[in-house]
Enzyme design. Structure first.
Site, PDB file in Angstrom:
ATOM      1  N   GLN A 340       0.732  -1.234  -0.069  1.00  0.00           N
ATOM      2  CA  GLN A 340       0.100   0.072  -0.044  1.00  0.00           C
ATOM      3  C   GLN A 340       0.852   1.218   0.033  1.00  0.00           C
ATOM      4  OE1 GLN A 340      -0.635  -2.130   2.782  1.00  0.00           O
ATOM      5  NE2 GLN A 340      -2.509  -3.323   1.922  1.00  0.00           N
ATOM      6  N   CYS A 341       1.906   1.291  -0.796  1.00  0.00           N
ATOM      7  CA  CYS A 341       2.985   2.511  -0.783  1.00  0.00           C
ATOM      8  C   CYS A 341       3.356   2.889   0.685  1.00  0.00           C
ATOM      9  CB  CYS A 341       2.202   3.777  -1.486  1.00  0.00           C
ATOM     10  SG  CYS A 341       1.762   3.537  -3.271  1.00  0.00           S
ATOM     11  N   ALA A 342       3.399   1.937   1.353  1.00  0.00           N
ATOM     12  CA  ALA A 342       4.111   2.668   2.800  1.00  0.00           C
ATOM     13  C   ALA A 342       4.934   1.153   3.380  1.00  0.00           C
ATOM     14  CB  ALA A 342       2.798   2.733   3.714  1.00  0.00           C
TER      15      ALA A 342
END
Ligand SMILES: Cc1ncc(COP(=O)(O)O)c(C=O)c1O
Length: 384
Positions: A340-342
């Site tokens: 999730q881009c994290a």
């Protein structure tokens, strides 16, 4: 084909209020841009953008609407704040649960000689201790404290109350990434004492993609990232000094901002507290249902009150990507799987590198849809 169940509101909200679609369509047919001409269409466009800023100021209890700078998304707002503020030798304290929209600009700034200190969150809850943030800030001269208000992965809400005013006593600027809270949680800029606040217009604010904003408190001057026409001060080869024009060069996304205006009007009409109440109810319902599924590991705070509307979990013996594929193809349910881009957030909690399945309900999600989602997860579990 089953009806779509959309549980990816942390990526972008869907659906939007009907008035948002209409406003985008109307603005696209207007045939003018704000600040580009003195004819009636251009003035109408300018008024529309002004009113959108005014609505943002009302929603967030900000003293000046002209301190809201419109951007293409939260990432652009965060980049403008960080690259516009920090130079070699500066020091930033942040958390270990930031999105890549923060991690990557900070990494680049680190290469340019900015010191970046990441304070670890509690691995069970994903929540950072305000005492640990303060300690890190005081361990050397610090210029900026930057906190993600709500993790887009684990939903953990950070206890940011009081940090802004504390920062000001220490001569530190306080910035919040409000990407997962702006529009769905009451946020009061004056009470929080925020100096910089970045948010997208297309998530909880229910506006179109391609919109976002950076709020810049009065005392702060940022170096622009983009130089060009603003429609005013055209005789000069330098951008205007005043906000918002200084940081808004180039033709604006009028259809997007028209949609955002309609979305904020919708939110103000319902009331953010009521939206939060509804999402809390959905969260409670979802967490309760997921806890009853054998072999399912839930991450993030146990108490829904300490969460925004993002719920991450894993199933024993089934990879997140496999679950996402099954939900999408067999059940027409949209979730987000993986990192999730994290990636930092996942490293903090022990779910790196495979990530999690993230379900993020929104204001328009129903209990019935959550029941269908829970049933689909049980089916997925039985298949494994
Ligand atoms: C916490 C957080 N920060 C920043 C962003 C980036 O938002 P945008 O895609 O609008 O630039 C996101 C998007 O998921 C987010 O969740």
């Amino acid at each position: 084909m089953k009806d779509l169940i959309y549980l990816d509101n942390a990526a972008t909200s869907h659906p939007k209020p009907e008035t948002v679609y209409q406003a985008v369509d109307n603005a696209l047919r207007l045939g003018a841009s704000p600040g580009r001409g003195g004819h009636q269409q251009a003035l109408t466009a300018e008024r529309l953008v002004f009113e959108t800023r005014e609505l943002l100021a009302e929603l967030f209890n900000a003293p000046d609407s002209e301190r809201f700078v419109f951007t293409a998304n939260a990432t652009a707002a965060i980049n403008q704040a960080l690259f516009g503020l920090l130079t070699t030798g500066d020091r930033v304290v942040t958390t270990s649960i930031e999105h890549n929209a923060v991690v990557r600009p900070l990494r680049e700034l680190q290469d340019r000689g900015v010191e970046v200190v990441k304070v670890a969150v509690d691995p069970a809850s994903g929540i950072v201790s305000p005492a640990a943030l303060k300690e890190a800030c005081l361990s050397a001269k610090t210029d900026l404290l930057l906190v993600n208000h709500c993790s887009n992965v684990f939903g953990s809400l950070q206890p940011i109350e009081g940090l802004g005013h504390w920062c000001h006593q220490q001569g530190i600027l306080f910035m919040v990434d409000g990407s997962q809270t702006a529009g769905c949680l009451p946020v009061d800029f004056q009470t929080l004492g925020v100096d910089l606040f970045a948010a997208p217009g297309h998530k909880c604010l229910l506006g179109p993609q391609g919109t976002g904003f950076l709020y810049v408190a009065k005392s702060i001057a940022l170096t622009p990232l983009i130089y060009g026409g603003t429609g005013a001060n055209s005789h000069s080869d330098r951008p205007p000094e005043q906000l918002p024009e200084r940081l808004e060069c180039g033709t604006m996304n009028l259809p997007g901002l028209a949609g955002l205006k309609a979305a904020i009007e919708y939110i103000l009409q319902i009331g953010v507290a009521k939206i939060r109440q509804h999402e809390l109810h959905l969260l409670d319902y979802l967490l309760c249902g997921l806890r009853q599924i054998e072999g399912l590991t839930l991450y993030g705070p146990a108490d829904a009150a300490q969460r925004g509307a993002a719920v991450s979990f894993n199933l024993k013996n089934t990879a997140p990507a496999e679950i996402g594929y099954f939900l999408d193809q067999a059940e027409n349910i949209s979730v987000r799987v993986g990192l999730q881009c994290a990636p930092d957030a996942h490293r903090s909690i022990g779910t790196y590198p495979q990530g999690t399945v993230r379900a993020s309900p929104g204001y328009f999600t129903s209990e019935r849809e959550l029941d269908q989602f829970l049933q689909a997860i049980r089916s997925c579990q039985q298949r494994s």
